[in-house]
Every structure is written in C-alpha cells, then in structure tokens.
Design a protein around this motif. Structure first.
Motif, PDB file in Angstrom:
ATOM      1  N   ALA A 118       4.112   6.943  -9.433  1.00 25.15           N
ATOM      2  CA  ALA A 118       4.802   7.582  -8.307  1.00 25.15           C
ATOM      3  C   ALA A 118       5.901   6.730  -7.690  1.00 25.15           C
ATOM      4  N   ASN A 119       5.887   5.399  -7.958  1.00 27.99           N
ATOM      5  CA  ASN A 119       6.848   4.508  -7.328  1.00 27.99           C
ATOM      6  C   ASN A 119       6.709   4.630  -5.805  1.00 27.99           C
ATOM      7  N   ARG A 136      -0.642  20.578  -2.438  1.00 25.49           N
ATOM      8  CA  ARG A 136      -1.441  19.352  -2.443  1.00 25.49           C
ATOM      9  C   ARG A 136      -0.853  18.392  -3.482  1.00 25.49           C
ATOM     10  N   ALA A 137      -0.850  17.086  -3.155  1.00 21.53           N
ATOM     11  CA  ALA A 137      -0.318  16.097  -4.089  1.00 21.53           C
ATOM     12  C   ALA A 137      -1.177  14.844  -4.083  1.00 21.53           C
ATOM     13  N   ILE A 138      -1.270  14.230  -5.254  1.00 25.19           N
ATOM     14  CA  ILE A 138      -1.958  12.959  -5.435  1.00 25.19           C
ATOM     15  C   ILE A 138      -0.970  12.007  -6.080  1.00 25.19           C
ATOM     16  N   ALA A 139      -0.700  10.888  -5.428  1.00 25.77           N
ATOM     17  CA  ALA A 139       0.282   9.917  -5.919  1.00 25.77           C
ATOM     18  C   ALA A 139      -0.451   8.694  -6.452  1.00 25.77           C
ATOM     19  N   ILE A 140      -0.210   8.370  -7.726  1.00 33.18           N
ATOM     20  CA  ILE A 140      -0.903   7.270  -8.397  1.00 33.18           C
ATOM     21  C   ILE A 140       0.134   6.239  -8.817  1.00 33.18           C
ATOM     22  N   GLU A 141      -0.058   4.990  -8.389  1.00 35.77           N
ATOM     23  CA  GLU A 141       0.935   3.950  -8.639  1.00 35.77           C
ATOM     24  C   GLU A 141       0.243   2.642  -9.014  1.00 35.77           C
ATOM     25  N   ALA A 142       0.718   2.007 -10.096  1.00 39.92           N
ATOM     26  CA  ALA A 142       0.067   0.805 -10.613  1.00 39.92           C
ATOM     27  C   ALA A 142       0.422  -0.454  -9.829  1.00 39.92           C
ATOM     28  N   ASN A 146       4.617  -1.488  -4.848  1.00 39.03           N
ATOM     29  CA  ASN A 146       5.088  -0.108  -4.751  1.00 39.03           C
ATOM     30  C   ASN A 146       4.104   0.759  -3.975  1.00 39.03           C
ATOM     31  N   ALA A 147       2.811   0.508  -4.173  1.00 41.50           N
ATOM     32  CA  ALA A 147       1.798   1.305  -3.480  1.00 41.50           C
ATOM     33  C   ALA A 147       1.895   1.124  -1.966  1.00 41.50           C
ATOM     34  N   VAL A 163      -2.874   8.660  -1.810  1.00 45.35           N
ATOM     35  CA  VAL A 163      -2.327   7.526  -2.554  1.00 45.35           C
ATOM     36  C   VAL A 163      -3.447   6.787  -3.267  1.00 45.35           C
ATOM     37  N   ARG A 164      -3.229   6.501  -4.554  1.00 47.84           N
ATOM     38  CA  ARG A 164      -4.200   5.733  -5.336  1.00 47.84           C
ATOM     39  C   ARG A 164      -3.475   4.606  -6.065  1.00 47.84           C
TER      40      ARG A 164
END
Length: 323
Positions: A118-119, A136-142, A146-147, A163-164
């Motif tokens: 997701a940046n 609904r949204a789920i944002a996943i960022e490594a 950035n998270a 946010v995950r």
C-alpha cells in the motif's frame, strides 16, 4: 529531507480541487511551482528525471509534511518534495489512470479493497471515500517506515481503513528480508545490493480468508504492488482468486516475457484485461504477446486485471464499452 519528523512544523496543505497552497514560505511556494512544472515537463517521458529534480530541491528545504486534499472527504499526507508523491501537486495528473477509471465504474458494487504493497495508502484513502463508494479497505505494507505514514493517512481520514504491517508471499508464516533504497520500491525479492532494511512477517492472500479477515462469499478488488514477487503472491492467492475477486497485478516493463500474464493465462478459467492506450478501452489479453505494444517503457510497471469471476469479467467489459 531526512532527519527529523516532517510533522514537527505545521503541515502545508494543498487543495487539488482549487490549486490553493496554504502554510508555505516563499521558498516553499517557489519549490512547489518548480515541482508542478517538473511534473508536467516530464509527464510525456513517464516522469523520468522528476525524482532527481525533487531530490535536488529537497536539499534546500526544511522537513515539512504536505497534506493534499484530494476530495471533500479524502486527504493524503507525504513529506514535502517527496520524489514519488510530489507529482500530485500537478492537478492535471491522474495516478494509475487504469485503476481510477475502473473504480469509477464500480462505485455501486459492494466490494472490499485489499491494498497490498500500500505504500502511504493513496488507494485505501480513495476507495473508502464517498466519491469511490465508501468501501471497506485493508492496507497491507511491508515497510515499517511506510506503515507509519500509512497509519498517519488512516488517521487523517477517520481511521476508516485497516492497516497491517506485513509482507505478501506465497505462503503465510515466517519472516522475509525487506530491502531497497526508495520507499516506493521496497521488496522482499532476493537482493544482492546490500541494502537490507528489516525483517517483516509474511502472510499470503489466502491466509486473509483463513484468519477471517475476508469472507469467501464476498467480492474483492485486490491491488498487488509487491515489487518483484507478484507471481509468488498470486500463487498464494489461488483460493481468493477462485472467489468473486479481481486482482490488479503489476507487469513490469522490463519483463519482456510478460511473466505475470503467462502465469495468469495458464490458470484454468483465468482471464486478463488491460487498459490499451491505443483504443482507450479495457481489452482482454488472450496471449502474452498482446502486451508487447502496451509495455513501451522498460522503467515502469503496468497494471493488468486478473480474474476468474464472471461478475468482474462483465464489469470489465462494461467499463470497456464506456458510456
């Protein structure tokens, strides 16, 4: 533009609807004009050279946060002069036009948006806004860095998306080594560049079903921007792909074998669409060679739409037909 938190001073605010910039010093106003001009001048060349210009400007600027008003209920923050996101100061620019066009045609659909890689969360902000249907949204960022920015943007918009801090891989479990020098290009793909950043827990797309995050009976739009591990991520999402799902996966311009497309078309019942600049329509990709005329710039990525869903296939066809 490194060092202290850019939120230490009051943020600059820029309204894309009106072009109004508030809270800026004279130097920052001049920089903003230069950024806008640079964005427009480099747009015909896929913004090649734009990031370098921003970095040069950044040496003369104090750290500040920019909050861009995208719409009445959509705000997006990033450091002023950021080499990637500052292109938003050009009001004419449309980020990932193929996704914007598609999402505008499915405002009426009840879907969950899964923003993988997701940046800072631009699409999570937009898909949860009224203009795009308040989904609904789920944002996943490594990246943990950035998270942090991602959580900031969630907070700016009423924490209306989840946010995950995780990486997407072929299987869930364990950790991956994240590397990279640019925040928009962090990757868990093997790297010999010696630019290791951190270790990050790994999940798969299918594990979002296993842990109850996604209900198999739902409808999903998955954006997959995972910098070199697209096929691994797709492999870990075969059950999700079997549901009512369309996945936007990046085909990098440098991959002349069109590996993502080859993987997708080899899956039983799988179909792929791409926005063709020649026709201005979403065209079905029936063989990888079709992308030869689409992927004209070896330095950028191109989103392809992959689905096994009859519903999403029809919506892509309807989007192709236009008004």
């Amino acid at each position: 533009m490194t060092g202290s938190d850019p939120r230490q001073d009051p943020p600059l605010t820029f309204d894309r609807r009106t072009g109004r910039l508030d809270g800026a010093t004279l130097r920052e106003r001049v920089a903003a004009l230069a950024i806008t001009a640079g964005a427009r001048l480099t747009e015909p060349f896929a913004h090649r050279g734009f990031s370098l210009g921003c970095r040069i400007l950044g040496t003369a600027l104090a750290p500040r946060e920019t909050i861009v008003q995208l719409d009445d209920d959509a705000r997006f923050a990033f450091p002023f002069g950021d080499p990637y996101w500052s292109v938003l100061l050009d009001r004419r620019y449309v980020y990932e036009i193929e996704l914007a066009r598609f999402l505008e045609t499915v405002v009426d659909v009840d879907y969950t948006f899964v923003d993988c890689g997701a940046n800072y969360g631009l699409w999570s902000v937009l898909t949860t806004s009224r203009r795009f249907g308040a989904h609904r949204a789920i944002a996943i960022e490594a990246s943990s860095r950035n998270a942090e920015k991602l959580r900031r943007n969630a907070a700016l918009n009423g924490d209306r998306f989840t946010v995950r801090h995780q990486a997407i891989g072929a299987t869930a479990g364990g950790v991956a080594r994240l590397s990279g020098r640019k925040h928009e290009a962090f990757t868990i793909a093997p790297s010999e560049a010696g630019d290791f950043c951190e270790e990050v827990p790994v999940i798969s797309l299918d594990s979002l079903i296993d842990d109850g995050t996604l209900e198999p009976a739902g409808r999903f739009i998955v954006k997959l921007d995972v910098e070199g591990v697209e096929i691994e991520a797709l492999t870990g999402g075969t059950r999700l792909l079997a549901a009512d799902t369309v996945i936007l996966a990046e085909e990098h311009g440098a991959d002349r074998s069109h590996g993502v497309t080859r993987w997708a078309l080899a899956q039983p019942g799988c179909r792929e669409f791409v926005l063709d600049p020649k026709t201005g329509r979403f065209e079905e990709v029936r063989e990888p060679a079709f992308l030869d005329h689409i992927k004209t710039n070896h330095a950028v990525g191109y989103n392809v739409f992959v689905t096994r869903s009859a519903f999403w296939t029809e919506r892509l066809r309807a989007a192709s037909a236009g008004p």
